[in-house]
Design a protein around this motif. Structure first.
Motif, PDB file in Angstrom:
ATOM      1  N   THR A   1      36.808  -3.386  28.201  1.00 55.06           N
ATOM      2  CA  THR A   1      36.902  -4.759  28.693  1.00 55.06           C
ATOM      3  C   THR A   1      36.111  -4.919  29.981  1.00 55.06           C
ATOM      4  O   THR A   1      35.411  -5.923  30.166  1.00 55.06           O
ATOM      5  CB  THR A   1      38.375  -5.168  28.908  1.00 55.06           C
ATOM      6  OG1 THR A   1      39.122  -4.848  27.738  1.00 55.06           O
ATOM      7  CG2 THR A   1      38.492  -6.655  29.178  1.00 55.06           C
ATOM      8  N   VAL A   2      36.185  -3.937  30.871  1.00 58.70           N
ATOM      9  CA  VAL A   2      35.392  -3.983  32.103  1.00 58.70           C
ATOM     10  C   VAL A   2      33.912  -4.018  31.772  1.00 58.70           C
ATOM     11  O   VAL A   2      33.148  -4.797  32.360  1.00 58.70           O
ATOM     12  CB  VAL A   2      35.723  -2.784  33.027  1.00 58.70           C
ATOM     13  CG1 VAL A   2      34.744  -2.707  34.193  1.00 58.70           C
ATOM     14  CG2 VAL A   2      37.145  -2.873  33.534  1.00 58.70           C
ATOM     15  N   ASP A   3      33.480  -3.206  30.829  1.00 56.67           N
ATOM     16  CA  ASP A   3      32.071  -3.196  30.423  1.00 56.67           C
ATOM     17  C   ASP A   3      31.636  -4.566  29.911  1.00 56.67           C
ATOM     18  O   ASP A   3      30.538  -5.043  30.230  1.00 56.67           O
ATOM     19  CB  ASP A   3      31.824  -2.144  29.348  1.00 56.67           C
ATOM     20  CG  ASP A   3      31.858  -0.715  29.875  1.00 56.67           C
ATOM     21  OD1 ASP A   3      31.783  -0.520  31.111  1.00 56.67           O
ATOM     22  OD2 ASP A   3      31.977   0.206  29.041  1.00 56.67           O
ATOM     23  N   ARG A   4      32.480  -5.202  29.131  1.00 55.80           N
ATOM     24  CA  ARG A   4      32.146  -6.529  28.596  1.00 55.80           C
ATOM     25  C   ARG A   4      32.076  -7.571  29.714  1.00 55.80           C
ATOM     26  O   ARG A   4      31.185  -8.413  29.727  1.00 55.80           O
ATOM     27  CB  ARG A   4      33.173  -6.936  27.533  1.00 55.80           C
ATOM     28  CG  ARG A   4      33.081  -6.047  26.284  1.00 55.80           C
ATOM     29  CD  ARG A   4      34.170  -6.316  25.277  1.00 55.80           C
ATOM     30  NE  ARG A   4      34.158  -7.685  24.842  1.00 55.80           N
ATOM     31  CZ  ARG A   4      35.185  -8.297  24.275  1.00 55.80           C
ATOM     32  NH1 ARG A   4      36.313  -7.654  24.065  1.00 55.80           N
ATOM     33  NH2 ARG A   4      35.092  -9.550  23.893  1.00 55.80           N
ATOM     34  N   LEU A   5      33.011  -7.513  30.669  1.00 50.24           N
ATOM     35  CA  LEU A   5      33.016  -8.435  31.800  1.00 50.24           C
ATOM     36  C   LEU A   5      31.772  -8.240  32.666  1.00 50.24           C
ATOM     37  O   LEU A   5      31.118  -9.209  33.062  1.00 50.24           O
ATOM     38  CB  LEU A   5      34.285  -8.238  32.623  1.00 50.24           C
ATOM     39  CG  LEU A   5      34.523  -9.223  33.754  1.00 50.24           C
ATOM     40  CD1 LEU A   5      34.861 -10.608  33.201  1.00 50.24           C
ATOM     41  CD2 LEU A   5      35.645  -8.742  34.663  1.00 50.24           C
ATOM     42  N   ALA A   6      31.428  -6.986  32.956  1.00 47.65           N
ATOM     43  CA  ALA A   6      30.241  -6.688  33.756  1.00 47.65           C
ATOM     44  C   ALA A   6      28.977  -7.213  33.072  1.00 47.65           C
ATOM     45  O   ALA A   6      28.114  -7.811  33.722  1.00 47.65           O
ATOM     46  CB  ALA A   6      30.130  -5.189  34.006  1.00 47.65           C
ATOM     47  N   ALA A   7      28.859  -7.008  31.776  1.00 47.05           N
ATOM     48  CA  ALA A   7      27.686  -7.492  31.041  1.00 47.05           C
ATOM     49  C   ALA A   7      27.576  -9.011  31.114  1.00 47.05           C
ATOM     50  O   ALA A   7      26.475  -9.550  31.301  1.00 47.05           O
ATOM     51  CB  ALA A   7      27.744  -7.020  29.589  1.00 47.05           C
ATOM     52  N   LEU A   8      28.706  -9.710  30.975  1.00 49.53           N
ATOM     53  CA  LEU A   8      28.680 -11.178  31.084  1.00 49.53           C
ATOM     54  C   LEU A   8      28.139 -11.620  32.431  1.00 49.53           C
ATOM     55  O   LEU A   8      27.401 -12.603  32.522  1.00 49.53           O
ATOM     56  CB  LEU A   8      30.095 -11.752  30.937  1.00 49.53           C
ATOM     57  CG  LEU A   8      30.599 -12.118  29.580  1.00 49.53           C
ATOM     58  CD1 LEU A   8      32.033 -12.628  29.671  1.00 49.53           C
ATOM     59  CD2 LEU A   8      29.727 -13.161  28.916  1.00 49.53           C
ATOM     60  N   ALA A   9      28.518 -10.904  33.492  1.00 54.81           N
ATOM     61  CA  ALA A   9      28.131 -11.281  34.846  1.00 54.81           C
ATOM     62  C   ALA A   9      26.733 -10.806  35.225  1.00 54.81           C
ATOM     63  O   ALA A   9      26.261 -11.098  36.321  1.00 54.81           O
ATOM     64  CB  ALA A   9      29.139 -10.720  35.843  1.00 54.81           C
ATOM     65  N   GLY A  10      26.078 -10.071  34.333  1.00 55.67           N
ATOM     66  CA  GLY A  10      24.743  -9.565  34.642  1.00 55.67           C
ATOM     67  C   GLY A  10      24.756  -8.356  35.560  1.00 55.67           C
ATOM     68  O   GLY A  10      23.768  -8.071  36.232  1.00 55.67           O
ATOM     69  N   LEU A  11      25.870  -7.631  35.587  1.00 55.34           N
ATOM     70  CA  LEU A  11      25.985  -6.434  36.410  1.00 55.34           C
ATOM     71  C   LEU A  11      25.555  -5.206  35.623  1.00 55.34           C
ATOM     72  O   LEU A  11      25.692  -5.167  34.400  1.00 55.34           O
ATOM     73  CB  LEU A  11      27.441  -6.228  36.856  1.00 55.34           C
ATOM     74  CG  LEU A  11      28.080  -7.340  37.664  1.00 55.34           C
ATOM     75  CD1 LEU A  11      29.540  -7.009  37.940  1.00 55.34           C
ATOM     76  CD2 LEU A  11      27.322  -7.565  38.959  1.00 55.34           C
ATOM     77  N   PRO A  12      25.087  -4.180  36.316  1.00 55.08           N
ATOM     78  CA  PRO A  12      24.818  -2.927  35.602  1.00 55.08           C
ATOM     79  C   PRO A  12      26.142  -2.341  35.123  1.00 55.08           C
ATOM     80  O   PRO A  12      27.204  -2.667  35.669  1.00 55.08           O
ATOM     81  CB  PRO A  12      24.178  -2.037  36.681  1.00 55.08           C
ATOM     82  CG  PRO A  12      24.615  -2.616  37.978  1.00 55.08           C
ATOM     83  CD  PRO A  12      24.821  -4.089  37.747  1.00 55.08           C
ATOM     84  N   PRO A  13      26.103  -1.481  34.120  1.00 55.85           N
ATOM     85  CA  PRO A  13      27.352  -0.894  33.624  1.00 55.85           C
ATOM     86  C   PRO A  13      27.973   0.046  34.656  1.00 55.85           C
ATOM     87  O   PRO A  13      27.272   0.638  35.469  1.00 55.85           O
ATOM     88  CB  PRO A  13      26.929  -0.137  32.367  1.00 55.85           C
ATOM     89  CG  PRO A  13      25.468   0.078  32.502  1.00 55.85           C
ATOM     90  CD  PRO A  13      24.940  -1.027  33.371  1.00 55.85           C
ATOM     91  N   VAL A  14      29.276   0.163  34.590  1.00 55.69           N
ATOM     92  CA  VAL A  14      29.994   1.122  35.423  1.00 55.69           C
ATOM     93  C   VAL A  14      29.702   2.523  34.895  1.00 55.69           C
ATOM     94  O   VAL A  14      29.663   2.729  33.683  1.00 55.69           O
ATOM     95  CB  VAL A  14      31.522   0.853  35.369  1.00 55.69           C
ATOM     96  CG1 VAL A  14      32.288   1.913  36.152  1.00 55.69           C
ATOM     97  CG2 VAL A  14      31.852  -0.537  35.870  1.00 55.69           C
TER      98      VAL A  14
END
Length: 138
Positions: A114-127
Motif C-alpha cells: 500500500t505504501v508503494d502504491r501511495l508513493a507511486a501516486l504522489a510521484g515519489l521514488p519507491p521506498v
C-alpha cells in the motif's frame, strides 16, 4: 513477524527514522499490518491517516479513537503531493488506499504494498524496504 520501522521522505529522498526537513512524509510501519502516515507542507499544515487498518481496529479496540475523515485526508495528501512533487493526484485515487473508517478489510496483503502504491501516486521514488535481517521482528 512483519516489518517495524519509520521511513521519511524529505529533502527529495527516503531515509530511515525521522524527516530532515519540511515538507515531509513520515510512514511508521507496524508489523507490516498497518502504517501511520503523517505529512506536513511547507506552511506546517498537514494531516495523519492510516494504511490498511486504523489502529483501533488492528488492536480490536474500535472505541479507542474517532474514525479518520478519509475524504479530508485524501484531499490533504493530494495537496501535499502537488506541493512536493508537482504531481496532480486525484483524491479519489488516494481514498481506496486509506484504512477504512469502519474497519473493512484492506485489499493489499501487506502495508508495504500500500505504501508503494501511495508513493507511486504522489510521484515519489519507491521506498527501499529493508531485508528481514535488518528490519523485521522475529
Amino acid at each position: 513477524m512483519g516489518l517495524f520501522g519509520k521511513f521519511a521522505y524529505s529533502d527529495g529522498r527516503w531515509s530511515r527514522g525521522g524527516p530532515t526537513a519540511v515538507p515531509f512524509l513520515l510512514v511508521d510501519v507496524h508489523d507490516s499490518g498497518f502504517a501511520t502516515v503523517d505529512h506536513r507542507r511547507s506552511d506546517a499544515s498537514g494531516g495523519r491517516f492510516f494504511l490498511r487498518y486504523e489502529p483501533r481496529f488492528y488492536f480490536e479496540e474500535p472505541d479507542a479513537s474517532d474514525p479518520v475523515d478519509v475524504d479530508a485526508e485524501a484531499d490533504g495528501f493530494a495537496a501535499w503531493a502537488r506541493e512536493v512533487t508537482g504531481a496532480e493526484v486525484d483524491p479519489a485515487e488516494v481514498r481506496p488506499l486509506l484504512a477504512s473508517p469502519d474497519g473493512a478489510p484492506p485489499t493489499d496483503e501487506s502495508v508495504e504494498l500500500t505504501v508503494d502504491r501511495l508513493a507511486a501516486l504522489a510521484g515519489l521514488p519507491p521506498v527501499e524496504w529493508p531485508t528481514e535481517a535488518d528490519g523485521y521482528a522475529g
